[in-house]
Design an enzyme around this catalytic site. Structure first.
Site, PDB file in Angstrom:
ATOM      1  N   GLU A 182     -68.511  69.011  -2.322  1.00 47.32           N
ATOM      2  CA  GLU A 182     -68.053  67.665  -2.017  1.00 47.32           C
ATOM      3  C   GLU A 182     -66.783  67.835  -1.109  1.00 47.32           C
ATOM      4  OE1 GLU A 182     -66.899  66.202  -5.896  1.00 47.32           O
ATOM      5  OE2 GLU A 182     -68.906  65.713  -6.322  1.00 47.32           O
TER       6      GLU A 182
ATOM      7  N   GLU B 294     -75.462  65.521  -7.356  1.00 50.09           N
ATOM      8  CA  GLU B 294     -74.786  65.364  -8.698  1.00 50.09           C
ATOM      9  C   GLU B 294     -74.774  63.803  -9.052  1.00 50.09           C
ATOM     10  OE1 GLU B 294     -70.842  66.732  -9.172  1.00 50.09           O
ATOM     11  OE2 GLU B 294     -71.286  68.594  -8.261  1.00 50.09           O
TER      12      GLU B 294
END
Length: 457
Positions: free
Chosen positions: A189, A324
């Protein structure tokens, strides 16, 4: 510059015989087809990406060790663990992994600890043994790069590229001979909230792709996954559309985003002055009289975000890995005037809808986040489907939602024992948990791929 660099790299790979991977090796399949076959996916969360120590200002240390695997959760991963994951209907496993922060044996050369590399390889092999796809990444990793994407100092950027190249050269070399079931993902991320930071991220994505391709072998055609800014769908479509890395082979890149929406449903734990926690999500699941019904971020918003990814990436040849996804399943028994049944139904609907849309739109694989924390923690909730210690399902409603879109393989109970010559594949375990590698000496029950099987001598 990128174009010239790509041409030179392609020429070197051709001389090395790398680009000419034969069709029968499996690398001829279009990337979107591979991504479709990977659904549904599951995360080995809170495991290999765990930070075992915060000591020292420099991230390049070897203080993590093999013990990092059980620092954030208590169960060591085994072949039986992965067998059970497969038995629940999952077709791919994302393995979040730390490398630089806690697993570097030589800071001057950025050398990854050999014991750590061997352990990661062992777990990847568990998945490959079961015919599962694997997405292996460089996760948050102490934030050495992900927290510094927006840094503009030229020396800092150059050093970051140097470290990234060194890490991925080692990782890719280790897995160079693996077939198309292994995908590599550069980061996790990366914190980029604007175009300027995204421009830096684009450089790092290119560095990752170049490093992996340069190792040759099957890595010249392997699907590589690059991350959008903050893995946020809107940021990715606004700042990175049309700006994927230059590659030496066409059609072998995918883009990763994450889907945790809306915050008030999946993660918020207490009411704020600006809004309430959402316990109920989706059509037919709102509870009359409750102030905790979702007022935004439901089915229509989910669909609109995925359609953006389809328009900006899938339709342009770049499939999407939703690396995710999840929502905390909460225990509302302590609250008056609320409905546990409606909340359970909301969790099921949330998981079902994302998987349904990905399947309907195509070229997208949702990969459920799983923390191996089989406790609801009251109204805070838990994002866990599998109790790895017990090899049982904890997040029943989430799995039911997934399985309504991707049905779980039929469990026929106690079935016949598989034989493959004198060796056993897949892995076979005694009921005590001990793995056996040759045919059993006695008639008994054994565990094969998470199911009981009887061996008749």
């Amino acid at each position: 510059m990128h174009y010239v660099k790509g041409i030179l790299l392609a020429a070197l790979l051709l001389l090395a015989g790398g680009v000419g991977v034969k069709a029968e090796d499996g690398f001829d399949r279009p990337a979107p087809d591979v991504i479709n076959d990977m659904a549904p996916g599951w995360n080995l969360g809170n495991t290999l990406e765990a930070v075992a120590t915060w000591e020292g200002a420099d991230f390049l240390n070897n203080k993590g060790g093999l013990g990092a695997e059980t620092k954030w959760q208590s169960t060591k991963t085994t072949q039986a663990t992965i067998d059970y994951v497969k038995s629940l209907g999952f077709r791919s496993v994302r393995i979040p992994c730390a490398w630089a922060f806690g697993h570097i044996s030589n800071a001057s050369t950025y050398e990854i600890d050999a014991r750590w590399m061997a352990r990661v390889k062992e777990i990847v092999d568990y998945c490959i043994n079961d015919g599962l796809y694997v997405v292996l990444n460089d996760h948050w990793d102490g934030g050495w790069l992900e927290n510094h994407i927006s840094d503009t100092d030229a020396k800092t950027i150059q050093r970051n590229k140097e470290v990234l190249t060194a890490l991925w050269t080692q990782i890719a070399t280790t897995f160079r001979d693996y077939d198309e079931h292994l995908l590599l993902a550069g980061l996790n991320e990366p914190n980029a909230e604007d175009q300027a930071a995204t421009n830096n991220l684009i450089q790092y994505n290119q560095t990752f792709v170049d490093a992996v391709r340069a190792t040759g072998g099957n890595n010249t055609r392997r699907i590589l996954v690059v991350q959008g800014p903050s893995t946020n769908i809107y940021h990715t479509c606004n700042f990175m559309s049309g700006k994927m890395p230059v590659d030496v082979v066409p059609g072998r890149l995918a883009v990763e985003v994450h889907y945790y929406n809306p915050w008030q449903f999946w993660g918020m734990t207490k009411d704020e002055d600006w809004g309430k926690v959402f316990y109920y999500w989706g059509k037919g699941n709102h509870y009359s009289g409750s102030v905790h019904n979702a007022t935004s971020g439901e089915e229509a918003d989910m669909k609109s975000q995925l359609l953006l990814m389809k328009q900006h990436f899938v339709d342009k040849g770049y499939p999407v890995v939703i690396g995710e996804f999840g929502a905390n399943w909460r225990d509302l028994s302590s609250l008056k005037g609320e409905s546990q049944a409606r909340h359970n139904a909301s969790i099921k609907s949330h998981y079902r809808e994302l998987h349904r849309l990905c399947k309907e739109l195509g070229g997208m694989v949702p990969m459920t986040w799983d923390t191996n924390s089989p406790h609801q923690n009251g109204t805070d909730g838990s994002m866990t489907i599998i109790d790895r210690q017990a090899l049982s399902v904890f997040g029943t409603y989430a799995l039911e939602g997934i399985n309504e879109v991707y049905p779980r393989p039929a469990d026929t109970g106690i079935g016949p024992f598989p034989r493959c010559g004198d060796s056993l594949r897949p892995a076979v375990y005694m009921l005590t948990g001990m793995r056996i590698k040759t045919l059993p000496a006695i008639r008994s029950l054994y565990v094969v791929n998470g199911r009981k099987r009887v061996y008749r001598k």
